[in-house]
Design an enzyme around this catalytic site. Sequence first.
Site, PDB file in Angstrom:
ATOM      1  N   ASP A  46     -23.340  24.350 -46.430  1.00  0.00           N
ATOM      2  CA  ASP A  46     -23.354  23.462 -47.256  1.00  0.00           C
ATOM      3  C   ASP A  46     -24.251  22.290 -46.690  1.00  0.00           C
ATOM      4  OD1 ASP A  46     -21.299  24.689 -48.847  1.00  0.00           O
ATOM      5  OD2 ASP A  46     -19.760  23.883 -47.589  1.00  0.00           O
ATOM      6  N   GLU A 253     -20.559  23.884 -58.864  1.00  0.00           N
ATOM      7  CA  GLU A 253     -20.111  23.120 -57.502  1.00  0.00           C
ATOM      8  C   GLU A 253     -21.390  22.638 -56.990  1.00  0.00           C
ATOM      9  OE1 GLU A 253     -17.796  25.514 -55.086  1.00  0.00           O
ATOM     10  OE2 GLU A 253     -19.571  27.037 -54.521  1.00  0.00           O
TER      11      GLU A 253
HETATM   12  O1  FUB Z   1     -17.900  25.212 -48.001  1.00  0.00           O
HETATM   13  C1  FUB Z   1     -16.769  25.518 -48.671  1.00  0.00           C
HETATM   14  C2  FUB Z   1     -17.215  25.389 -50.147  1.00  0.00           C
HETATM   15  O2  FUB Z   1     -18.022  26.455 -50.510  1.00  0.00           O
HETATM   16  C3  FUB Z   1     -18.155  24.281 -50.567  1.00  0.00           C
HETATM   17  O3  FUB Z   1     -17.385  23.299 -50.781  1.00  0.00           O
HETATM   18  C4  FUB Z   1     -18.745  24.897 -51.631  1.00  0.00           C
HETATM   19  O4  FUB Z   1     -19.896  24.080 -52.424  1.00  0.00           O
HETATM   20  C5  FUB Z   1     -19.069  26.144 -51.336  1.00  0.00           C
HETATM   21  O5  FUB Z   1     -20.223  26.120 -50.646  1.00  0.00           O
END
Ligand code: FUB
Length: 353
Positions: A46, A253
């Site tokens: 991320d 997301e």
């Molecule tokens: O790293 C945990 C979660 O996985 C993140 O918050 C999302 O965007 C995905 O990458």
Amino acid sequence: MASCPKETDENQQLSDAEKTVRKDLKRASSLKAKSEPLVSHIYTADPSAHVFNDTIYIYPSHDIETDNPINDNGDHFAMEDYHVLSVDKESGTAIDHGVALSIDDVPWASKQMWAPDAAHKDGQYYFYFPARDNDGIFRIGVASSDSPTGPFKAQESYIEGSFSIDPAVFEDDDGSYYLYFGGLWGGQLQNWYQGQFNSEEKYPDNGQAALPAKMAKLSDNMLEFDEQVQDIVILDENGQPITVDDNHRRFFEAPWVHKHNGKYYFSYSTGDTHKIAYAVGDSPYGPFTYQGVILNPVLGWTNHHSIANYQGKWYLFYHDCTLSGGQTHLRCVKMTEFIHDEDGKIETVNAYE
Ligand code: FUB
């Protein structure tokens, strides 16, 4: 008519995440990645990148081994602290500046320090991060430091009115800062349909507008929302909202905003179709019109990116699971250059040859 092989009972019961893991562990060794991990002594994911004082700083998640089950709730992402990376100007290699914030130093957080971001204003650095509070609800916190690499001191409580995951800060040319956030499934956006957390999940019916990412302007002190949280509307080519069943284009997301030639680019992960897509608008509030894909699926279930301009060139920061041989919760951050063409369109990046 040829018959398809039947899924075994065991395979039918697997979560989407677990199915992806099984496939990825098999195909990892045959992939030829175009970019190397920026660091390989820890697992990172991320990556939120910014240029502060002519240096690229990367604010990633710090993935760790866990016995938690791999499921669609993301229980296998059990992170407990954050490290900050910077890219050395001469060699292009990344430097790990060590632990910048640990869950032990955040009074309101109980677990799962997921994708963070950071901003710089008036000599102070602000670090935004999601974590579950003591009721298991994802909130977004802020911590500050006078150094871009921390250590960061967390506020006593999370940002009032914040919820869900994946905060991303955009600084506009007029000095306003906006926080974008939100994520489905484990990110809990589907639990907020009444404006407050509801343990029952609810999605719009097929054909209805998809669940939107959220955003709000930040207050002058960078510690609060300066307005009501707003929805980010993504429109299709006919000016209609992208619908909930349009899995290849709807928001899931990892929101991010950058500005190019006066246009605002809202990019995001499509989640269960594993792409980084983008949409363009004339205001940081949107609406944004869908344009295409920035990054095709990578090894691993998640796809999460950021974009920064350094010395006139555009860079895409992303992660995949090559370093761990395809283990979906053990990722590594990477970077690559990309271009906007004359019409402002982004050429799709493939992470593998
Ligand atoms: O790293 C945990 C979660 O996985 C993140 O918050 C999302 O965007 C995905 O990458």
